[in-house]
Write a protein that holds these residues in place. Structure first.
Motif, PDB file in Angstrom:
ATOM      1  N   ASN A   1       0.826  -1.215   0.000  1.00  0.00           N
ATOM      2  CA  ASN A   1       0.000   0.000   0.000  1.00  0.00           C
ATOM      3  C   ASN A   1       0.857   1.260   0.000  1.00  0.00           C
ATOM      4  O   ASN A   1       0.574   2.220  -0.726  1.00  0.00           O
ATOM      5  CB  ASN A   1      -0.892   0.029   1.246  1.00  0.00           C
ATOM      6  CG  ASN A   1      -2.318  -0.382   0.915  1.00  0.00           C
ATOM      7  OD1 ASN A   1      -2.950   0.237   0.068  1.00  0.00           O
ATOM      8  ND2 ASN A   1      -2.803  -1.419   1.558  1.00  0.00           N
TER       9      ASN A   1
ATOM     10  N   ASN B   1       1.119   3.960  -3.042  1.00  0.00           N
ATOM     11  CA  ASN B   1       0.847   5.386  -2.819  1.00  0.00           C
ATOM     12  C   ASN B   1       2.028   6.240  -3.282  1.00  0.00           C
ATOM     13  O   ASN B   1       1.840   7.293  -3.904  1.00  0.00           O
ATOM     14  CB  ASN B   1       0.593   5.662  -1.334  1.00  0.00           C
ATOM     15  CG  ASN B   1      -0.840   5.340  -0.923  1.00  0.00           C
ATOM     16  OD1 ASN B   1      -1.705   5.063  -1.745  1.00  0.00           O
ATOM     17  ND2 ASN B   1      -1.082   5.372   0.379  1.00  0.00           N
TER      18      ASN B   1
ATOM     19  N   GLN C   1       2.032   6.362  -7.027  1.00  0.00           N
ATOM     20  CA  GLN C   1       0.951   7.218  -7.515  1.00  0.00           C
ATOM     21  C   GLN C   1       1.304   8.693  -7.333  1.00  0.00           C
ATOM     22  O   GLN C   1       0.999   9.521  -8.187  1.00  0.00           O
ATOM     23  CB  GLN C   1      -0.356   6.883  -6.780  1.00  0.00           C
ATOM     24  CG  GLN C   1      -1.049   5.668  -7.376  1.00  0.00           C
ATOM     25  CD  GLN C   1      -2.098   5.050  -6.453  1.00  0.00           C
ATOM     26  OE1 GLN C   1      -2.211   5.426  -5.277  1.00  0.00           O
ATOM     27  NE2 GLN C   1      -2.857   4.103  -6.974  1.00  0.00           N
TER      28      GLN C   1
ATOM     29  N   GLY D   1      -6.523   2.808   2.072  1.00  0.00           N
ATOM     30  CA  GLY D   1      -5.189   2.204   2.110  1.00  0.00           C
ATOM     31  C   GLY D   1      -4.441   2.486   3.405  1.00  0.00           C
ATOM     32  O   GLY D   1      -4.013   1.566   4.109  1.00  0.00           O
TER      33      GLY D   1
HETATM   34 MG   LIG Z   1      -3.679   4.289  -1.478  1.00  0.00          MG
END
Ligand SMILES: [Mg+2]
Ligand SMILES: Nc1ncnc2c1ncn2[C@@H]1O[C@H](COP(=O)(O)OP(=O)(O)O)[C@@H](O)[C@H]1O
Length: 201
Positions: free
Chosen positions: A101, A105, A108, A167
């Motif tokens: 996770n 992140n 992203q 998340g």
């Molecule tokens: Mg996330």
């Protein structure tokens, strides 16, 4: 979801129309209640989740596996800077979910960020009998508005992109259940660092 609604509420507060301005705090309270309800529903849903089965986990191996999974589809490097032999007490599946996770992140956050270095680094060190596992990115950092509630469920800056905002909430729950902690260690224009702390093994 919640963060977006708060942004809308903030805008409403600046509206010319007094009737609209009055709606803003009510909207905010309603959203807060909805988020609270959803949070307790979530807790209830997890109540019968198996308790963590703690065992000795080699941090470098866990991080490598999590990064390999999380970085699929991202043109991004994985860098490990982990003390040789560093091991923690963790449930391997839960730690995998936590780290993947965080790495996802991080990827992203960097994806659309104009920055030369597209790499996620996991740094692992032993501090006072605990493992500190840092997931480091070079993205824009965590938006100021989100920071205070970052680990609460349904807090996401990208709900329209399908971010459920679960998340970090789940990652923190899982980490706490293993006797550890998850925090935002650093966030700024150079990027964000999330820190998982777990008992060493
Ligand atoms: Mg996330
Ligand atoms: N490494 C990071 N850099 C910048 N922002 C982040 C990072 N990790 C999380 N965030 C912010 O925190 C929000 C919540 O993250 P998360 O709980 O994983 O939910 P989701 O990814 O579904 O949005 C994200 O939408 C993002 O805005």
């Amino acid at each position: 979801m919640l963060a977006t609604a708060q942004l809308v509420a903030d805008r409403l507060k600046q509206s010319e129309d007094p009737a609209v301005r009055q709606l803003a705090p009510r909207l905010e309270r309603t959203i807060d209640r909805a988020a609270g309800l959803a949070a307790s529903t979530l807790k209830y849903g997890r109540a019968d989740e198996a308790p963590p089965r703690l065992q000795r986990v080699i941090v470098a191996e866990a991080a490598e596996e999590a990064a390999a999974e999380a970085l699929v589809g991202f043109a991004m490097d994985y860098r490990a800077d982990i003390e040789t032999g560093l091991a923690c007490m963790a449930d391997p599946d839960h730690l995998h979910r936590v780290l993947s996770n965080l790495v996802r992140n991080a990827a992203q956050a960097m994806k659309d960020h104009a920055r030369a270095e597209k790499a996620v680094t996991v740094r692992g060190i032993l501090v006072d009998g605990r493992c500190e596992i840092d997931v480091i990115d070079h993205g824009p950092g965590v938006p100021e508005k989100l920071r205070a509630r970052l680990f609460e469920p349904f807090v996401s800056a990208a709900p329209e992109a399908g971010g459920a905002g679960l998340g970090l909430a789940i990652a923190r729950e899982l980490t706490l259940a293993m006797g550890g902690n998850l925090e935002l260690a650093r966030s700024g224009a150079e990027g964000a660092t999330f820190r998982v702390t777990l008992p060493a093994a």
